[in-house]
Design an enzyme around this catalytic site. Structure first.
Site, PDB file in Angstrom:
ATOM      1  CB  CYS A  99      -0.967  -0.057   1.178  1.00 46.37           C
ATOM      2  SG  CYS A  99      -2.375   1.061   1.058  1.00 46.37           S
ATOM      3  CG  HIS A 119      -3.131   3.174  -2.196  1.00 48.90           C
ATOM      4  ND1 HIS A 119      -3.453   4.452  -2.577  1.00 48.90           N
ATOM      5  CD2 HIS A 119      -4.301   2.567  -1.853  1.00 48.90           C
ATOM      6  CE1 HIS A 119      -4.760   4.630  -2.474  1.00 48.90           C
ATOM      7  NE2 HIS A 119      -5.292   3.497  -2.036  1.00 48.90           N
TER       8      HIS A 119
END
Length: 178
Positions: A99, A119
C-alpha cells in the site's frame, strides 16, 4: 524470524493479515512498534499491541511494512526504520511493503530501478522505480503490493519466498477453501 513493523496510523487489514498468514505458515513473526509504546492506534482506530519496540530488534530474515498513509509516513521519518531497511537491503534479505508502505523504501533509497507497485497515493514517491499496476510484485528480494484487498496475495507471496511454494499453495487452498 520475520519482522513486521507497526506504527500509529498503520493499516489494520494489512498488518493483521500479514501476521496471520505468516503465522498460519508456521513462520515466526515478531510485530515491532516504531513508537515508544507497544500499543499503536491504527488508521481506523483499531488498537494493536506489538510484541517488541523497534529498539529491541535483533536478527531477522525479512522485514515487512504494512501500509496506511500515516503509518508509512512514520516509517519513512524514522531513522531506525530507514537504517533497518538499508541493512536488510545490503544483506539481500527480504524487504516487503504494501500500500503506502513503499514510501519508506523510496525514502531509504533502496530498490531503485526495481519493479514495484503501491497504492496510487504512494506512486508519486516511487519515481526512481519501475512502477507496475500488478497486485503483487517480486523483484529480487523486494516485494511490494497495492492495497488492503491484496494483503492475502501479498502475504502468500511472502510465504512462498520464506517457506516454499508447497507451503504457500497448501495455505492458499486452506484460506480460499479450494
Amino acid at each position: 524470524m520475520i519482522l513486521v513493523l507497526v506504527a500509529n496510523g498503520s493499516e489494520e487489514i494489512e498488518t493483521v493479515t500479514i501476521v496471520d498468514v505468516l503465522r498460519r505458515a508456521k513462520l515466526e513473526v515478531v510485530l515491532a512498534s516504531v513508537s515508544s509504546h507497544l500499543e499503536v492506534k491504527c488508521s481506523r482506530g483499531v488498537v494493536l499491541k506489538a510484541d517488541i519496540l523497534i529498539d529491541e530488534v535483533n536478527d531477522f530474515v525479512a522485514i515487512v511494512l504494512p501500509g496506511g498513509l500515516q503509518g508509512a509516513k512514520a516509517f519513512s521519518t524514522s531513522s531506525k526504520v530507514l537504517d533497518l531497511l538499508k541493512k536488510f537491503d545490503f544483506e539481500n534479505k527480504i524487504v516487503a511493503a504494501i500500500c503506502a508502505g513503499p514510501i519508506a523504501l523510496a525514502k531509504a533509497g533502496i530498490g531503485r530501478g526495481k519493479k514495484v507497485t503501491s497504492h496510487p497515493v504512494a506512486q508519486n514517491e516511487m519515481k526512481d522505480f519501475q512502477f507496475s499496476p500488478d497486485d503483487v510484485v517480486v523483484d529480487d528480494h523486494i516485494v511490494t503490493s497495492r492495497c488492503p484487498g491484496t494483503a492475502i496475495t501479498f502475504s502468500l507471496a511472502l510465504v512462498e519466498l520464506l517457506a516454499g511454494k508447497h507451503v504457500s499453495e497448501t495455505l492458499e487452498k486452506e484460506i480460499y477453501l479450494k
